[in-house]
Design a protein around this motif. Structure first.
Motif, short mmCIF file in Angstrom:
data_model
loop_
_atom_site.label_atom_id
_atom_site.label_comp_id
_atom_site.label_asym_id
_atom_site.label_seq_id
_atom_site.Cartn_x
_atom_site.Cartn_y
_atom_site.Cartn_z
N LEU A 40 15.61 2.16 0.48
CA LEU A 40 14.39 1.40 0.24
C LEU A 40 14.16 0.44 1.41
CD1 LEU A 40 14.72 0.52 -3.57
CD2 LEU A 40 13.22 2.23 -2.54
N PRO A 513 12.03 6.76 -8.54
CA PRO A 513 11.59 7.33 -7.25
C PRO A 513 12.56 7.07 -6.10
CG PRO A 513 10.22 5.44 -7.88
CD PRO A 513 11.05 5.80 -9.08
N TRP A 514 13.35 6.01 -6.20
CA TRP A 514 14.32 5.72 -5.15
C TRP A 514 15.35 6.87 -5.04
CZ3 TRP A 514 19.34 5.92 -6.49
CH2 TRP A 514 19.65 5.76 -7.85
N ASN A 517 14.34 9.23 -2.51
CA ASN A 517 14.60 8.64 -1.19
C ASN A 517 16.05 8.86 -0.78
OD1 ASN A 517 12.01 7.79 -1.51
ND2 ASN A 517 12.43 5.61 -1.32
N GLN A 591 4.67 9.19 -1.59
CA GLN A 591 4.23 8.25 -2.60
C GLN A 591 5.26 7.16 -2.87
OE1 GLN A 591 3.25 10.62 -6.03
NE2 GLN A 591 1.70 11.82 -4.94
N THR A 592 6.52 7.41 -2.56
CA THR A 592 7.56 6.40 -2.78
C THR A 592 7.53 5.31 -1.72
OG1 THR A 592 9.26 7.52 -1.46
CG2 THR A 592 9.02 8.19 -3.77
#
Length: 645
Positions: A40, A513-514, A517, A591-592
């Motif tokens: 993040l 959503p992480w 990632n 989108q993240t």
């Protein structure tokens, strides 16, 4: 009055140590969590707040974090985050070693530094112990003396008891709410006294001792759950008891509970911080720094006997109430103590509605008595007229601050009961709302619902180079994965990725959503992220495909002929196989926010090469040892220097 000068200094020293643990832990993980190649990246979050023509200064007032201003010293956001962590480590280390510098200014710096990283910490810092540290840290600013780097020891102040009372009130809110929410959540395991049948197995990162605790008899776990209710709901009322030994008894029981939790689960600095808050219940005589003052024989003997009688009545009432409300019975045939909750949900909610106003009235009376006692000491104990006036002025200021802090804390305190919260004056909610973004007072309630009933959910990430090769699993350093890997003991470090993997297993990747990632960084082979997990099964080049499987984990049985700690079953797909060329996967990633938008303003670039090089050298040395050893080496060094100075 018994002196609390040594007690207050012990509290300040311990708070410095907690800060050191917190800053050192997050610093060790910063590149993988928040770096430009991390899961993040904080640059994306900060650049989002600078959209349009907004200046960093404008955004700072909305989201106070020093990271918005690091461009002034020529650092980018990634380097700025590490620089703030290092400043926090240095300041907390200095506060541990130097009593002279253990003042309100230094603790204000520590609080704002931690607030700065909390504001951009996102999902990896959304934990109750982070907001607890911020609230306790803010109170520490008030507790600490305004020494301002003077060369002599700060003298005890007449209002010290008021500031320490605020810490006591925070401890009460923390423990009382943690006990109440277990029942207001209507979780069947807490109501059935079966929560500990699952807790040791399903908690985020258990320790080896948790395996053994899990296999204790069921009746013992049920009895232990009942005792937890007593410690968290009943004993906190003794925090405000006028009898000293009742307060000390309550403190010792809280510390014992925190010690057991610390030994069976890796809850980073939370248990240590809670123990530190319990110092507010103690005094210098407890630490053998002050002998009880002698008074007239008759008066002293009468007070002692009266305190002993009242204490015995209180202890008996607690014991009797525990037996009655949990229906404790000795089963001689099974050599056990059977227990069950002997009250209804409707009766409990009705009791909470009655108890909540009482807690507020009790706190008001206790705070007012501390304030009046402080003013009395200013008039009677201070010798000169000038010192009387100065002490009285200080008491007026501190009393106003204490009343304000207590008032705004009523909003989160009454969160467990809507009726009590609605009855608060509207101005109270307004005051709280104005300071809510600073995290100076918050609501708490740990272990609200028991998860992992029927087995702990666990995510296993697997990768492979091509379709012909077998899938290889990523074995995390701390969370369960490899069935034969023993549970670690890693506190006071908190491996925040491992913690979030536990939360991700409770739902799906769509709500985390992480997680995508993380998969993306593993497909890229970013070493910063791989370091968070451990040795990669792909040391030469990153995998081309990654998938995730969902399992139920259980502890192995006592009599099983295996060296494994875990067994697994119920294999399900968590994330289907993805790769970097997969269009749908890349669209979801966009989108993240992991990709930097070129249209966003570039507010910071590194041009302070000297400081940048120093940060890189520090990072190089820090990577050579584990996070736990890094933290412990700092703590042990600070302790040695403290006793040598």
């Amino acid at each position: 009055m018994i002196s609390i000068a040594f007690t207050k200094n012990a509290f300040l020293w311990c708070m410095s140590a907690v800060y050191l643990m917190a800053f050192a832990s997050i610093y060790h993980q910063a590149p993988g969590l928040y770096g430009n190649n991390g899961i993040l990246p904080i640059k994306n979050r900060l650049l989002e707040s600078l959209k349009g023509s907004r200046t960093p200064e404008d955004a700072f007032y909305e989201r106070p974090t020093l990271l918005l201003l690091v461009y002034r010293i020529g650092l980018d956001y990634e380097s700025g985050f590490e620089f703030i962590c290092i400043l926090g480590i240095l300041c907390s280390f200095i506060c541990m070693v130097s009593k002279m510098l253990r003042d309100s200014f230094m603790f204000a710096v520590l609080w704002f530094l931690y607030l700065s990283i909390y504001q951009v910490g996102q999902t990896f810092m959304w934990f109750q112990w982070d907001i607890l540290l911020l609230e306790a840290g803010f109170l520490t600013i008030i507790v600490a003396p305004m020494n301002m780097f003077k060369s002599h020891d700060p003298k005890p102040r007449q209002h010290d008891a008021i500031t320490m009372w605020l810490v006591k009130w925070l401890l009460f809110r923390l423990m009382f709410a943690s006990g109440i929410v277990k029942l207001t959540s209507q979780c069947p395991t807490w109501w059935g006294l079966t929560a500990l049948d699952w807790h040791y197995e399903s908690q985020c990162i258990p320790t080896p001792l948790a395996w053994y605790m899990h296999h204790l008899p069921q009746w013992f776990n049920a009895l232990s759950t009942a005792v937890v209710y007593v410690i968290e709901i009943v004993l906190p009322f003794l925090f405000f008891a006028p009898i000293r030994n009742l307060r000390i008894f309550a403190a010792i029981m809280q510390i014992k509970l925190m010690t057991i939790i610390f030994m069976t689960g890796n809850y980073n600095f939370f248990n240590i911080l809670t123990v530190v808050l319990n110092i507010s219940l103690l005094d210098d005589r407890f630490f053998r720094k002050e002998e009880p003052k002698k008074s007239k024989i008759g008066k002293n003997e009468f007070t002692r006997i009266l305190s002993l009688v009242v204490s015995c009545i209180v202890y008996f009432a607690i014991l009797y109430g525990t037996i009655y409300f949990f229906d404790l019975r000795i089963n001689t045939s099974k050599y056990s103590i059977e227990s069950r909750i002997n009250f209804t949900e409707a009766g409990f909610f009705k009791a909470v509605r009655k108890i909540m106003p009482f807690t507020i009235h009790m706190a008001v009376i206790s705070l007012m008595s501390e304030i009046l006692g402080a003013f009395y000491r200013c008039i009677v104990l201070e010798k000169s007229l000038l010192s009387k006036l100065w002490s009285t002025m200080q008491c007026v200021a501190i009393s106003a601050i204490a009343i304000y802090m207590f008032t705004i804390s009523l909003v989160p305190h009454t969160a467990v009961d809507n009726t009590a919260q609605r009855n608060l004056w509207p101005i109270v909610s307004e005051w709280h709302q104005r300071t809510d973004h600073l995290q100076i007072t918050s609501s708490y309630g740990l272990f609200r619902r028991m998860t992992g009933v029927g087995g702990r959910p666990e995510i296993i990430i697997e990768g492979r180079q091509n379709h012909q090769l077998q899938w290889k699993a990523y074995d995390f350093l701390y969370k369960p994965g490899n069935l034969s890997q023993p549970p670690p003991f890693v506190a006071p470090h908190q491996p925040r990725l491992d913690w979030q993997m536990w939360f991700a297993a409770l739902g799906s990747y769509q709500y985390n959503p992480w997680f995508l990632n993380l998969v993306y960084r593993l497909l890229q082979g970013k070493q910063e992220v791989v370091d968070l997990i451990g040795p990669s099964p792909f040391p030469d080049k990153p995998p081309k495909y990654i998938r995730a499987k969902h399992y139920n984990y259980h502890y192995t049985r006592v009599n099983s002929n295996t060296k494994d700690w875990w067994t697994s079953d119920k294999e399900e797909e968590y994330l289907p196989s993805v790769h970097l060329g997969m269009q749908q996967f890349m669209q979801i990633l966009s989108q993240t926010g992991i990709f930097e938008d070129d249209s966003k303003p570039k507010k910071t670039r590194t041009n302070n090469h000297l400081l940048e090089n120093l940060l890189k050298i520090t990072r190089t040395y820090a990577r050579q040892i584990s996070a736990l050893h890094f933290i412990l080496s700092l703590i042990i060094t600070a302790i040695c220097l403290t006793f040598l100075s």
